[in-house]
Design a protein around this motif. Structure first.
Motif, mmCIF file in Angstrom:
data_model
loop_
_atom_site.group_PDB
_atom_site.id
_atom_site.type_symbol
_atom_site.label_atom_id
_atom_site.label_comp_id
_atom_site.label_asym_id
_atom_site.label_seq_id
_atom_site.Cartn_x
_atom_site.Cartn_y
_atom_site.Cartn_z
ATOM 1 N N ASP A 131 0.939 -1.088 0.008
ATOM 2 C CA ASP A 131 0.027 -0.146 0.088
ATOM 3 C C ASP A 131 0.803 1.216 -0.053
ATOM 4 O O ASP A 131 0.289 2.181 -0.473
ATOM 5 N N PHE A 132 2.137 1.232 0.730
ATOM 6 C CA PHE A 132 3.063 2.207 0.710
ATOM 7 C C PHE A 132 4.184 1.817 0.448
ATOM 8 O O PHE A 132 4.757 0.748 0.957
ATOM 9 N N ALA A 133 5.175 2.557 -0.225
ATOM 10 C CA ALA A 133 6.631 2.541 -0.459
ATOM 11 C C ALA A 133 7.239 3.783 0.217
ATOM 12 O O ALA A 133 6.881 4.957 -0.340
ATOM 13 N N ILE A 134 7.942 3.497 1.244
ATOM 14 C CA ILE A 134 8.817 4.552 1.927
ATOM 15 C C ILE A 134 10.215 4.454 1.427
ATOM 16 O O ILE A 134 10.924 3.464 1.267
ATOM 17 N N VAL A 135 10.528 5.598 0.856
ATOM 18 C CA VAL A 135 11.800 5.850 0.324
ATOM 19 C C VAL A 135 12.573 6.368 1.386
ATOM 20 O O VAL A 135 12.742 7.328 1.622
ATOM 21 N N GLY A 136 13.895 5.651 1.810
ATOM 22 C CA GLY A 136 14.608 6.197 2.689
ATOM 23 C C GLY A 136 14.605 5.497 4.201
ATOM 24 O O GLY A 136 13.284 5.492 4.558
ATOM 25 N N ALA A 137 15.541 4.950 4.865
ATOM 26 C CA ALA A 137 15.523 4.216 5.956
ATOM 27 C C ALA A 137 16.103 5.105 7.302
ATOM 28 O O ALA A 137 16.711 4.444 8.101
ATOM 29 N N GLY A 138 15.931 6.590 6.978
ATOM 30 C CA GLY A 138 16.230 7.307 8.101
ATOM 31 C C GLY A 138 15.211 7.627 9.117
ATOM 32 O O GLY A 138 14.105 6.827 9.062
ATOM 33 N N ILE A 139 15.448 8.310 9.966
ATOM 34 C CA ILE A 139 14.244 8.381 11.285
ATOM 35 C C ILE A 139 12.868 8.666 10.763
ATOM 36 O O ILE A 139 11.936 8.311 10.996
ATOM 37 N N ALA A 140 12.833 9.596 9.650
ATOM 38 C CA ALA A 140 11.450 10.036 9.204
ATOM 39 C C ALA A 140 10.856 8.705 8.389
ATOM 40 O O ALA A 140 9.808 8.387 8.534
ATOM 41 N N GLY A 141 11.808 8.001 7.542
ATOM 42 C CA GLY A 141 11.241 6.840 6.957
ATOM 43 C C GLY A 141 10.734 5.876 7.723
ATOM 44 O O GLY A 141 9.706 5.243 7.506
#
Length: 88
Positions: free
Chosen positions: A5-15
């Motif tokens: 449903d969602f693809a989050i780009v970036g595994a920093g604190i926000a991602g």
């Protein structure tokens, strides 16, 4: 092929924070090009964990968070997130 449903780009604190909050409600994937999460800015900006943060310090908080910061996270990172050093 898997559907999300969602693809989050970036595994920093926000991602990872966004993924954490979405995961109970949807299928989420986190995409990161580095070999570990929080490798760049997040890993360098969240540099201090104080055991006495706040007016009185909360020993319950340190009992939970302290061990998490002093050992590598299995499956997430082969490195230790924090090491002891003097705060300036």
């Amino acid at each position: 092929m898997q559907d999300f449903d969602f693809a989050i780009v970036g595994a920093g604190i926000a991602g990872v924070s966004a993924a954490y909050h979405l995961a109970p409600h949807a299928r989420v994937i986190v995409l990161e090009r580095e070999h570990v999460a929080a490798y760049h800015t997040t890993g360098r900006s969240a540099a201090l964990h104080s055991e006495t943060y706040g007016k009185r310090g909360d020993p319950r908080h340190h009992r939970v968070v302290g061990p998490l910061l002093s050992q590598a996270a299995p499956g997430l990172s082969p490195t230790i997130p924090c090491s002891r050093r003097a705060a300036r």
